[in-house]
Design a protein around this motif. Structure first.
Motif, PDB file in Angstrom:
ATOM      1  N   GLY A 115     -12.610  -7.324   5.615  1.00 21.75           N
ATOM      2  CA  GLY A 115     -11.494  -8.126   5.120  1.00 21.75           C
ATOM      3  C   GLY A 115     -10.603  -8.607   6.242  1.00 21.75           C
ATOM      4  N   VAL A 116     -10.341  -7.743   7.218  1.00 21.00           N
ATOM      5  CA  VAL A 116      -9.524  -8.120   8.371  1.00 21.00           C
ATOM      6  C   VAL A 116     -10.234  -9.197   9.193  1.00 21.00           C
ATOM      7  CG1 VAL A 116      -8.541  -7.302  10.538  1.00 21.00           C
ATOM      8  CG2 VAL A 116      -8.350  -5.903   8.500  1.00 21.00           C
ATOM      9  N   ALA A 117     -11.531  -9.018   9.394  1.00 22.97           N
ATOM     10  CA  ALA A 117     -12.301 -10.009  10.157  1.00 22.97           C
ATOM     11  C   ALA A 117     -12.303 -11.357   9.456  1.00 22.97           C
ATOM     12  CB  ALA A 117     -13.732  -9.513  10.349  1.00 22.97           C
ATOM     13  N   HIS A 135      -7.153  -1.005   4.274  1.00 18.77           N
ATOM     14  CA  HIS A 135      -7.571   0.391   4.401  1.00 18.77           C
ATOM     15  C   HIS A 135      -7.227   1.168   3.137  1.00 18.77           C
ATOM     16  CE1 HIS A 135      -7.496   4.598   5.712  1.00 18.77           C
ATOM     17  NE2 HIS A 135      -8.277   4.248   6.714  1.00 18.77           N
ATOM     18  N   ALA A 136      -6.070   0.858   2.560  1.00 16.77           N
ATOM     19  CA  ALA A 136      -5.618   1.586   1.371  1.00 16.77           C
ATOM     20  C   ALA A 136      -6.217   1.036   0.079  1.00 16.77           C
ATOM     21  CB  ALA A 136      -4.091   1.542   1.292  1.00 16.77           C
ATOM     22  N   HIS A 137      -6.416  -0.281   0.004  1.00 19.21           N
ATOM     23  CA  HIS A 137      -6.786  -0.891  -1.278  1.00 19.21           C
ATOM     24  C   HIS A 137      -8.083  -1.695  -1.252  1.00 19.21           C
ATOM     25  CE1 HIS A 137      -2.899   0.374  -2.781  1.00 19.21           C
ATOM     26  NE2 HIS A 137      -2.326  -0.184  -1.727  1.00 19.21           N
ATOM     27  N   GLY A 138      -8.765  -1.734  -0.121  1.00 21.31           N
ATOM     28  CA  GLY A 138     -10.030  -2.447  -0.038  1.00 21.31           C
ATOM     29  C   GLY A 138      -9.868  -3.865   0.471  1.00 21.31           C
ATOM     30  N   GLY A 139     -10.897  -4.353   1.143  1.00 25.67           N
ATOM     31  CA  GLY A 139     -10.827  -5.692   1.726  1.00 25.67           C
ATOM     32  C   GLY A 139     -10.761  -6.786   0.677  1.00 25.67           C
ATOM     33  N   GLY A 140     -11.509  -6.634  -0.417  1.00 26.76           N
ATOM     34  CA  GLY A 140     -11.520  -7.673  -1.443  1.00 26.76           C
ATOM     35  C   GLY A 140     -10.207  -7.776  -2.187  1.00 26.76           C
ATOM     36  N   LEU A 141      -9.776  -6.664  -2.796  1.00 26.02           N
ATOM     37  CA  LEU A 141      -8.522  -6.650  -3.553  1.00 26.02           C
ATOM     38  C   LEU A 141      -7.340  -6.906  -2.631  1.00 26.02           C
ATOM     39  CD1 LEU A 141      -6.939  -6.174  -6.153  1.00 26.02           C
ATOM     40  CD2 LEU A 141      -6.979  -3.715  -5.642  1.00 26.02           C
ATOM     41  N   GLY A 142      -7.380  -6.314  -1.426  1.00 29.57           N
ATOM     42  CA  GLY A 142      -6.271  -6.484  -0.488  1.00 29.57           C
ATOM     43  C   GLY A 142      -6.094  -7.928  -0.069  1.00 29.57           C
ATOM     44  N   LEU A 143      -7.201  -8.602   0.254  1.00 27.90           N
ATOM     45  CA  LEU A 143      -7.122 -10.001   0.673  1.00 27.90           C
ATOM     46  C   LEU A 143      -6.647 -10.893  -0.472  1.00 27.90           C
ATOM     47  CD1 LEU A 143      -7.574 -11.989   2.971  1.00 27.90           C
ATOM     48  CD2 LEU A 143      -9.955 -12.226   2.235  1.00 27.90           C
ATOM     49  N   PHE A 144      -7.138 -10.603  -1.674  1.00 27.91           N
ATOM     50  CA  PHE A 144      -6.699 -11.382  -2.843  1.00 27.91           C
ATOM     51  C   PHE A 144      -5.195 -11.208  -3.068  1.00 27.91           C
ATOM     52  CE2 PHE A 144      -5.623 -11.436  -7.366  1.00 27.91           C
ATOM     53  CZ  PHE A 144      -5.984 -12.739  -7.702  1.00 27.91           C
ATOM     54  N   ALA A 145      -4.716  -9.961  -2.998  1.00 28.71           N
ATOM     55  CA  ALA A 145      -3.292  -9.695  -3.216  1.00 28.71           C
ATOM     56  C   ALA A 145      -2.439 -10.354  -2.140  1.00 28.71           C
ATOM     57  CB  ALA A 145      -3.041  -8.191  -3.246  1.00 28.71           C
ATOM     58  N   LEU A 146      -2.909 -10.300  -0.894  1.00 32.45           N
ATOM     59  CA  LEU A 146      -2.171 -10.896   0.226  1.00 32.45           C
ATOM     60  C   LEU A 146      -2.031 -12.409   0.042  1.00 32.45           C
ATOM     61  CD1 LEU A 146      -2.652 -10.034   3.945  1.00 32.45           C
ATOM     62  CD2 LEU A 146      -2.810 -12.398   3.241  1.00 32.45           C
ATOM     63  N   VAL A 147      -3.148 -13.084  -0.285  1.00 34.04           N
ATOM     64  CA  VAL A 147      -3.114 -14.542  -0.476  1.00 34.04           C
ATOM     65  C   VAL A 147      -2.295 -14.910  -1.709  1.00 34.04           C
ATOM     66  CG1 VAL A 147      -4.509 -16.584  -0.959  1.00 34.04           C
ATOM     67  CG2 VAL A 147      -5.302 -14.908   0.721  1.00 34.04           C
ATOM     68  N   ALA A 148      -2.430 -14.130  -2.783  1.00 33.86           N
ATOM     69  CA  ALA A 148      -1.688 -14.418  -4.011  1.00 33.86           C
ATOM     70  C   ALA A 148      -0.186 -14.329  -3.778  1.00 33.86           C
ATOM     71  CB  ALA A 148      -2.110 -13.447  -5.117  1.00 33.86           C
ATOM     72  N   CYS A 149       0.257 -13.265  -3.092  1.00 37.23           N
ATOM     73  CA  CYS A 149       1.696 -13.098  -2.839  1.00 37.23           C
ATOM     74  C   CYS A 149       2.202 -14.138  -1.849  1.00 37.23           C
ATOM     75  CB  CYS A 149       1.983 -11.697  -2.327  1.00 37.23           C
ATOM     76  SG  CYS A 149       1.726 -10.408  -3.551  1.00 37.23           S
ATOM     77  N   GLY A 150       1.386 -14.476  -0.840  1.00 37.78           N
ATOM     78  CA  GLY A 150       1.785 -15.526   0.097  1.00 37.78           C
ATOM     79  C   GLY A 150       1.923 -16.867  -0.601  1.00 37.78           C
ATOM     80  N   ILE A 166      -1.433 -11.288  15.429  1.00 40.41           N
ATOM     81  CA  ILE A 166      -1.116  -9.927  15.883  1.00 40.41           C
ATOM     82  C   ILE A 166      -0.556  -9.090  14.736  1.00 40.41           C
ATOM     83  CG2 ILE A 166       0.403  -8.564  17.354  1.00 40.41           C
ATOM     84  CD1 ILE A 166       0.146 -10.839  19.441  1.00 40.41           C
ATOM     85  N   PHE A 167       0.502  -9.590  14.113  1.00 39.81           N
ATOM     86  CA  PHE A 167       1.119  -8.821  13.031  1.00 39.81           C
ATOM     87  C   PHE A 167       0.273  -8.871  11.763  1.00 39.81           C
ATOM     88  CE2 PHE A 167       4.813  -9.858  15.744  1.00 39.81           C
ATOM     89  CZ  PHE A 167       5.253  -8.567  15.987  1.00 39.81           C
ATOM     90  N   GLY A 168      -0.401  -9.993  11.561  1.00 38.55           N
ATOM     91  CA  GLY A 168      -1.240 -10.122  10.373  1.00 38.55           C
ATOM     92  C   GLY A 168      -2.399  -9.147  10.383  1.00 38.55           C
ATOM     93  N   LEU A 169      -3.049  -8.984  11.546  1.00 41.09           N
ATOM     94  CA  LEU A 169      -4.172  -8.056  11.634  1.00 41.09           C
ATOM     95  C   LEU A 169      -3.706  -6.617  11.442  1.00 41.09           C
ATOM     96  CD1 LEU A 169      -6.296  -9.559  14.562  1.00 41.09           C
ATOM     97  CD2 LEU A 169      -6.600  -9.822  12.099  1.00 41.09           C
ATOM     98  N   LEU A 170      -2.545  -6.287  11.986  1.00 44.50           N
ATOM     99  CA  LEU A 170      -2.020  -4.930  11.843  1.00 44.50           C
ATOM    100  C   LEU A 170      -1.739  -4.596  10.380  1.00 44.50           C
ATOM    101  CD1 LEU A 170      -0.761  -2.274  12.805  1.00 44.50           C
ATOM    102  CD2 LEU A 170       1.371  -3.534  13.200  1.00 44.50           C
ATOM    103  N   PHE A 171      -0.919  -5.421   9.735  1.00 40.22           N
ATOM    104  CA  PHE A 171      -0.515  -5.110   8.364  1.00 40.22           C
ATOM    105  C   PHE A 171      -1.646  -5.320   7.360  1.00 40.22           C
ATOM    106  CE2 PHE A 171       3.739  -6.150  10.264  1.00 40.22           C
ATOM    107  CZ  PHE A 171       4.233  -4.856  10.195  1.00 40.22           C
ATOM    108  N   SER A 172      -2.500  -6.302   7.618  1.00 38.84           N
ATOM    109  CA  SER A 172      -3.614  -6.510   6.693  1.00 38.84           C
ATOM    110  C   SER A 172      -4.594  -5.342   6.766  1.00 38.84           C
ATOM    111  CB  SER A 172      -4.329  -7.828   6.980  1.00 38.84           C
ATOM    112  OG  SER A 172      -4.966  -7.820   8.243  1.00 38.84           O
ATOM    113  N   TYR A 173      -4.816  -4.794   7.964  1.00 40.85           N
ATOM    114  CA  TYR A 173      -5.727  -3.649   8.058  1.00 40.85           C
ATOM    115  C   TYR A 173      -5.164  -2.445   7.298  1.00 40.85           C
ATOM    116  CZ  TYR A 173      -8.597   0.169   9.639  1.00 40.85           C
ATOM    117  OH  TYR A 173      -9.413   1.269   9.657  1.00 40.85           O
ATOM    118  N   LEU A 174      -3.872  -2.189   7.447  1.00 46.48           N
ATOM    119  CA  LEU A 174      -3.270  -1.076   6.714  1.00 46.48           C
ATOM    120  C   LEU A 174      -3.391  -1.294   5.205  1.00 46.48           C
ATOM    121  CD1 LEU A 174      -0.025  -0.549   8.840  1.00 46.48           C
ATOM    122  CD2 LEU A 174      -2.105   0.862   8.845  1.00 46.48           C
ATOM    123  N   LEU A 175      -3.201  -2.537   4.787  1.00 48.62           N
ATOM    124  CA  LEU A 175      -3.314  -2.860   3.365  1.00 48.62           C
ATOM    125  C   LEU A 175      -4.752  -2.713   2.879  1.00 48.62           C
ATOM    126  CD1 LEU A 175      -1.991  -4.054   0.775  1.00 48.62           C
ATOM    127  CD2 LEU A 175      -2.558  -6.317   1.664  1.00 48.62           C
TER     128      LEU A 175
END
Length: 271
Positions: free
Chosen positions: A90-92, A162-177, A151-160
């Protein structure tokens, strides 16, 4: 009855509890004090020991055993899980998306004005081009702007992720953005326009803060620990999103605020 002179002889001291934590020792000392059993705390070789006079030892152990029984399960022990599926993928994908669109944007790939066609123009969004709220997240002004968000996106997205999965995490990140950019467009006047992944970066901060606060609430942790992740998210916003490192006209503060806000809201629903 004390002997003459008011001095009472102290009998042999017996250990009734030991721990590596001074806090745990203080809690047990308070338990004993509440039932009138005097105790003495002694630190020795990195071990905290709780001592009582020999004639109090049996009752002290009973009171401490009762305290342990009553508090079993009151605070569940937290075991940190391994990384959720597709965290690194997801980070990649997130990084590749930003870089690919930046290269297309700077080379005007396809003869297209990518900033003009995909930027978060408040007037265009109000006119119905809602997709701009998403496309603006992958466009940037210049290389420093891109690197900052990477820089900051890779850091916080990886933490997100890591906790919730690349698929759900990326969807949540884009949805909130996206929701942050939509809200920003309606709050600003029609002349406002912005681009950049920073709205999604702060969305990731908000998602992390609220999901962690919810986890601590479910674990019945103290109120201060439950509030700490939200406080940390707000500190990041103040330090990174409203700082004076850039001129005021270069920072879309409200986009950062709305990205974080939507992350705080939707993060409470993440599993």
């Amino acid at each position: 009855t004390a002997p003459r002179g008011g001095v009472r002889r102290v009998s042999e001291l017996v250990e009734v509890f030991r721990a590596a934590s001074e806090r745990a020792l203080r809690e047990r000392a308070l338990v004993l004090a509440s039932v009138g059993i005097p105790s003495l705390a002694l630190a020795q070789d990195g071990v905290e020991r709780l001592l009582v006079e020999a004639h109090w030892a049996e009752r002290a152990r009973e009171e401490l055993a009762r305290y342990e029984e009553e508090n079993v399960g009151f605070r569940k022990k937290r075991v940190l899980p391994p990384a959720a599926p597709l965290a690194r993928a997801g980070v990649a994908a997130f990084a590749a998306l930003l870089v690919a669109f930046f290269l297309a944007q700077t080379s005007e790939f396809g003869g297209l004005d990518w900033s003009g066609a995909g930027g978060a123009s408040a007037a265009a969004i109000r006119a119905g081009e809602l997709w701009r709220a998403s496309t603006a997240l992958v466009l940037h002004v210049d290389v420093p702007h891109l690197f900052s968000n990477l820089i900051f996106g890779l850091l916080f997205s990886y933490l997100l992720f890591h906790a919730h999965g690349g698929g759900l995490g990326l969807f949540a990140l884009v949805a909130c953005g996206t929701l942050g950019n939509l809200t920003n467009a309606w709050v600003h006047g029609p002349g406002h326009a912005s681009i950049g992944a920073s709205t999604a970066v702060f969305a990731a901060v908000g998602l992390l803060g609220s999901s962690e606060a919810r986890a601590r609430h479910l674990l019945a942790e103290p109120t201060t620990r439950r509030a700490a992740p939200i406080s940390a998210a707000l500190v990041f916003l103040l330090y990174l999103g409203v700082g004076d490192a850039q001129a005021a006209h270069d920072v879309d503060v409200l986009a950062h605020v709305f990205g974080l806000a939507w992350g705080l809201v939707l993060g409470t629903y993440l599993p």
